[in-house]
Scaffold this motif. Structure first.
Motif, short mmCIF file in Angstrom:
data_model
loop_
_atom_site.label_atom_id
_atom_site.label_comp_id
_atom_site.label_asym_id
_atom_site.label_seq_id
_atom_site.Cartn_x
_atom_site.Cartn_y
_atom_site.Cartn_z
N ILE A 11 10.47 4.44 2.73
CA ILE A 11 11.23 4.48 4.17
C ILE A 11 12.08 5.89 4.19
CG2 ILE A 11 12.68 3.21 5.93
CD1 ILE A 11 11.46 0.57 4.80
N ILE A 12 12.00 6.52 5.02
CA ILE A 12 13.10 7.76 5.03
C ILE A 12 13.91 7.53 6.22
CG2 ILE A 12 13.42 10.16 5.38
CD1 ILE A 12 11.14 10.48 3.71
N THR A 13 15.17 7.25 6.12
CA THR A 13 15.99 6.56 7.13
C THR A 13 17.22 7.66 7.43
OG1 THR A 13 17.22 4.93 8.45
CG2 THR A 13 17.38 5.15 5.82
N GLY A 14 18.02 7.24 8.22
CA GLY A 14 19.41 8.08 8.46
C GLY A 14 19.67 8.21 9.96
N PHE A 15 20.83 8.45 10.44
CA PHE A 15 21.30 8.44 11.69
C PHE A 15 20.60 9.65 12.46
CE2 PHE A 15 24.67 7.31 15.00
CZ PHE A 15 24.39 5.99 15.04
N LEU A 16 20.96 9.70 13.73
CA LEU A 16 20.35 10.59 14.82
C LEU A 16 20.86 12.05 14.32
CD1 LEU A 16 21.04 8.87 18.24
CD2 LEU A 16 18.87 9.46 17.14
N GLY A 17 19.74 12.83 13.98
CA GLY A 17 20.24 14.37 13.73
C GLY A 17 20.67 14.67 12.35
N THR A 18 20.25 13.62 11.44
CA THR A 18 20.52 13.93 10.07
C THR A 18 19.69 14.70 9.38
OG1 THR A 18 19.61 11.94 9.53
CG2 THR A 18 22.06 11.90 9.60
N ASP A 93 -2.89 6.96 -0.35
CA ASP A 93 -2.35 6.94 -1.78
C ASP A 93 -0.94 6.58 -1.76
OD1 ASP A 93 -4.88 7.55 -3.52
OD2 ASP A 93 -4.71 9.47 -2.09
N ARG A 94 -0.25 6.99 -0.65
CA ARG A 94 1.00 6.83 -0.04
C ARG A 94 1.34 6.82 1.27
NH1 ARG A 94 5.61 7.49 -3.07
NH2 ARG A 94 4.55 8.44 -4.68
N LEU A 95 2.10 5.76 1.62
CA LEU A 95 2.73 5.46 3.02
C LEU A 95 4.21 5.90 3.03
CD1 LEU A 95 2.45 4.33 6.06
CD2 LEU A 95 3.16 2.11 4.74
N ILE A 96 4.52 6.52 4.05
CA ILE A 96 6.00 6.94 4.23
C ILE A 96 6.07 6.50 5.73
CG2 ILE A 96 7.63 8.69 4.30
CD1 ILE A 96 6.18 10.29 2.37
N ILE A 97 7.46 5.87 6.04
CA ILE A 97 7.48 5.48 7.52
C ILE A 97 8.92 6.04 7.85
CG2 ILE A 97 8.16 3.65 8.61
CD1 ILE A 97 6.71 1.65 6.94
N GLU A 98 9.08 6.82 8.74
CA GLU A 98 10.33 7.55 9.30
C GLU A 98 10.66 6.77 10.51
OE1 GLU A 98 12.00 11.25 11.48
OE2 GLU A 98 10.11 11.47 10.66
N PRO A 99 11.54 5.72 10.46
CA PRO A 99 11.97 5.13 11.52
C PRO A 99 13.07 5.92 12.62
CG PRO A 99 13.35 4.34 9.64
CD PRO A 99 12.23 5.37 9.46
N THR A 100 13.27 5.54 13.71
CA THR A 100 14.04 6.06 14.53
C THR A 100 15.77 6.11 14.02
OG1 THR A 100 15.27 5.93 16.84
CG2 THR A 100 14.55 4.01 15.93
N GLY A 101 16.37 7.09 14.42
CA GLY A 101 17.94 7.21 13.86
C GLY A 101 18.79 6.22 14.11
N ILE A 102 18.13 5.32 15.03
CA ILE A 102 19.18 4.04 15.52
C ILE A 102 18.62 2.93 15.14
CG2 ILE A 102 20.54 5.41 17.19
CD1 ILE A 102 18.84 4.46 19.36
N GLY A 103 17.51 2.96 14.21
CA GLY A 103 16.79 1.70 13.80
C GLY A 103 17.21 1.10 12.57
#
Length: 337
Positions: A11-18, A93-103
């Motif tokens: 999971i690649i997360t982070g606030f809006l605009g990072t 072979d790999r799964l990457i999830i990028e959620p919304t910056g406010i999730g």
């Protein structure tokens, strides 16, 4: 999915605009040629932009997008079915999830560990991108979503360090170093340039992560089941579709224009820079200088070339409502053909 087992998942997360999408694009350039990666992108607004901004030209990259809310709550039921379909169709072979910056990423972790996916997916590192300049923004620092993203992450990436002061970077590093349990890794970078080795760090679930509160969701048009994505037909030239919503106190409005509509780059810049009190603007436009991705955080606007060609589209996120009809007319005035 019975034949799929222990797929490395990040999971690649982070606030809006990072800079999450930029970092993900950089990771995609490091994908081993023989591997097949599945990417699931979640956007808060009704018009998907990030899928267009992701590099999809390389072999073995399959991108799926969920828009119109957070996949941890509003789109929770859709996450399970969409994820199952994506895994079945791509056998990655790999799964990457990028959620919304406010999730809140905690809701995604719960889904990955439920009975449907616990034997199929193996959660590796949760990577959180942080803009060190946020240290001076009390609204971000005290935002429960920001705190949850930091707490749950295994790896903290201080991105955009070229735009931050030395004091901001040092203070942010010190605060992160003081967290308990300690992060497995903390790195500094610019323009999302992170090494793919970060993906192979094993996730360590923390006892102290905070619990997300249920997001309140209100659609402006009362229709949550049919966000304006994957449309089977194009809007007519100079007659864009639009879609808006209010989620968790934030207003979003998005537009899709016919791909033949060509925009003046100079006029677009002026229009976007003139909009006050918005948190984020993202757009893909066919311009007099080619197809470009417009990315504005606060007052900072960047423009990059992009391979996307399907349509013109733009999404605005704001803490307050705006005269969207007036803004649409301003966009229309930028069309030069």
């Amino acid at each position: 999915m019975s034949l799929l087992k222990n797929i490395p998942t990040n999971i690649i997360t982070g606030f809006l605009g990072t800079g999450k999408t930029t970092a993900l694009n950089h990771l995609l350039t490091q994908k081993p040629e023989e591997e097949n990666w599945a990417i699931l992108v979640n956007e808060f607004g009704q018009i998907g932009i990030d899928q267009a901004a992701l590099t999809q030209s390389s072999e073995g990259v399959n991108v799926k997008e969920l828009v119109g809310g957070c996949i941890c709550c509003t789109l929770g039921p859709s996450l399970t079915s969409t994820l199952a379909t994506l895994l079945r169709q791509t056998k990655p072979d790999r799964l990457i999830i990028e959620p919304t910056g406010i999730g809140h990423p905690a809701g995604i972790v719960d889904t990955l560990k439920n009975e449907h996916f616990k034997d199929v997916l193996e959660l590796h590192s949760i990577i959180c991108l942080v803009d060190p300049r946020s240290i001076d923004n009390i609204e971000i620092m005290e935002h429960p979503t920001f705190q949850d993203q930091i707490n749950l992450a295994d790896v903290i990436v201080l991105n955009k360090t070229d735009l931050a002061s030395a004091a901001q970077i040092t203070t942010t590093e010190q605060k992160i170093a003081g967290l308990y349990p300690a992060k497995q890794k903390q790195v500094l970078t610019t323009q999302g340039q992170i090494d793919s080795s970060l993906l192979d760090i094993t996730h360590r679930l923390k006892e102290t992560e905070s619990q997300p509160q249920q997001h309140k969701h209100l659609s402006l048009d009362g229709n949550n089941a049919n966000p304006m994505i994957g449309m089977l037909f194009q809007p007519r030239p100079k007659e864009p579709f639009h879609k808006g919503s209010i989620n968790d106190g934030l207003h979003t409005m998005g537009w899709i224009f016919n791909p033949a509509d060509k925009f003046s780059t100079h006029k677009l810049e002026a229009v976007l820079q003139s909009v006050k009190n918005v948190d984020r603007i993202k757009g893909v436009f066919n311009t007099d200088k080619g197809w470009n991705f417009f990315n504005q955080v606060g007052r900072e606007l960047s423009i990059e070339t992009i391979a996307y060609r399907r349509d013109n589209r733009i999404e605005v996120i704001s803490q307050q409502g705006h005269d969207w009809s007036k803004f649409e007319q301003q966009l229309l005035s930028c069309i030069i053909n």
